[in-house]
Design a protein around this motif. Structure first.
Motif, mmCIF file in Angstrom:
data_model
loop_
_atom_site.group_PDB
_atom_site.id
_atom_site.type_symbol
_atom_site.label_atom_id
_atom_site.label_comp_id
_atom_site.label_asym_id
_atom_site.label_seq_id
_atom_site.Cartn_x
_atom_site.Cartn_y
_atom_site.Cartn_z
ATOM 1 N N MET A 10 11.199 50.502 -52.217
ATOM 2 C CA MET A 10 12.249 50.351 -51.232
ATOM 3 C C MET A 10 11.641 50.093 -49.859
ATOM 4 S SD MET A 10 15.449 50.279 -50.530
ATOM 5 C CE MET A 10 16.539 51.141 -51.581
ATOM 6 N N LEU B 282 14.668 51.047 -43.140
ATOM 7 C CA LEU B 282 14.941 52.097 -44.115
ATOM 8 C C LEU B 282 15.639 53.291 -43.467
ATOM 9 C CD1 LEU B 282 14.700 52.908 -47.042
ATOM 10 C CD2 LEU B 282 12.454 53.858 -46.545
ATOM 11 N N LYS C 6 19.238 52.425 -43.017
ATOM 12 C CA LYS C 6 19.931 52.441 -44.298
ATOM 13 C C LYS C 6 20.242 53.872 -44.712
ATOM 14 C CE LYS C 6 19.442 51.190 -49.138
ATOM 15 N NZ LYS C 6 20.321 52.280 -49.460
ATOM 16 N N ALA C 7 19.290 54.770 -44.555
ATOM 17 C CA ALA C 7 19.512 56.178 -44.897
ATOM 18 C C ALA C 7 20.620 56.777 -44.037
ATOM 19 C CB ALA C 7 18.218 56.970 -44.739
ATOM 20 N N ASP D 60 23.934 55.451 -45.325
ATOM 21 C CA ASP D 60 24.287 56.170 -46.553
ATOM 22 C C ASP D 60 24.860 57.538 -46.213
ATOM 23 O OD1 ASP D 60 23.315 54.023 -48.001
ATOM 24 O OD2 ASP D 60 21.604 55.115 -48.864
ATOM 25 N N VAL E 121 28.217 55.461 -52.539
ATOM 26 C CA VAL E 121 27.198 54.510 -52.106
ATOM 27 C C VAL E 121 26.520 53.939 -53.345
ATOM 28 C CG1 VAL E 121 25.011 54.259 -50.859
ATOM 29 C CG2 VAL E 121 26.820 55.720 -49.926
ATOM 30 N N HIS F 224 23.433 51.722 -54.861
ATOM 31 C CA HIS F 224 22.108 51.149 -54.657
ATOM 32 C C HIS F 224 21.917 50.124 -55.765
ATOM 33 C CE1 HIS F 224 20.101 54.538 -52.079
ATOM 34 N NE2 HIS F 224 21.220 54.083 -51.552
ATOM 35 N N LEU G 93 21.825 58.692 -58.398
ATOM 36 C CA LEU G 93 20.462 58.365 -57.986
ATOM 37 C C LEU G 93 19.474 59.456 -58.388
ATOM 38 C CD1 LEU G 93 18.531 56.438 -56.509
ATOM 39 C CD2 LEU G 93 19.128 57.627 -54.392
ATOM 40 N N ARG H 286 13.119 55.945 -63.090
ATOM 41 C CA ARG H 286 12.591 54.778 -62.386
ATOM 42 C C ARG H 286 12.000 53.770 -63.364
ATOM 43 N NH1 ARG H 286 15.438 56.520 -58.547
ATOM 44 N NH2 ARG H 286 14.566 57.961 -57.067
ATOM 45 N N ILE I 185 25.520 59.019 -54.236
ATOM 46 C CA ILE I 185 24.781 57.754 -54.349
ATOM 47 C C ILE I 185 24.583 57.476 -55.834
ATOM 48 C CG2 ILE I 185 22.632 56.536 -53.849
ATOM 49 C CD1 ILE I 185 22.293 58.352 -51.411
ATOM 50 N N VAL J 138 23.488 54.357 -58.936
ATOM 51 C CA VAL J 138 22.802 53.108 -59.235
ATOM 52 C C VAL J 138 23.506 52.481 -60.431
ATOM 53 C CG1 VAL J 138 20.606 52.061 -59.923
ATOM 54 C CG2 VAL J 138 20.625 54.059 -58.412
#
Length: 85
Positions: free
Chosen positions: A1, A9, A12-13, A16, A26, A28, A46, A51, A80, A82
């Motif tokens: 990221m 970054l 972005k945090a 969020d 949110v 991602h 998240l 990963r 958050i 994904v």
């Protein structure tokens, strides 16, 4: 990221954080491609995401379907997620 977003970054945090405090979900999202909606689509919090070795990809149609699924259900409100599948 860090490589993709770099100096932005922190912004972005913060974005969020503001969205989550407002009760939004949110996303991602991975790299988007063309293609059909995946029947195996799902949202993963998240914190629970395993990963992947390579950056994931997903069709725009699948991402859009997941956005609509979440808008209707609100299952992940204030978190958050994904999209995968």
């Amino acid at each position: 990221m860090q490589m993709a977003v770099g100096a932005e970054l922190a912004e972005k945090a913060e974005a969020d954080r503001i969205a989550i405090e407002g009760g939004a979900t949110v996303f991602h999202a991975p790299d988007l491609t063309n293609g059909p909606i995946s029947p195996n689509r799902r949202l993963v919090p998240l914190a629970e995401l395993r990963r992947p070795l390579l950056p994931p990809r997903m069709s725009r149609a699948t991402a859009a379907a997941l956005l609509l699924d979440e808008a209707e259900s609100g299952n992940h409100r204030g978190g958050i997620v994904v999209p995968v599948g």
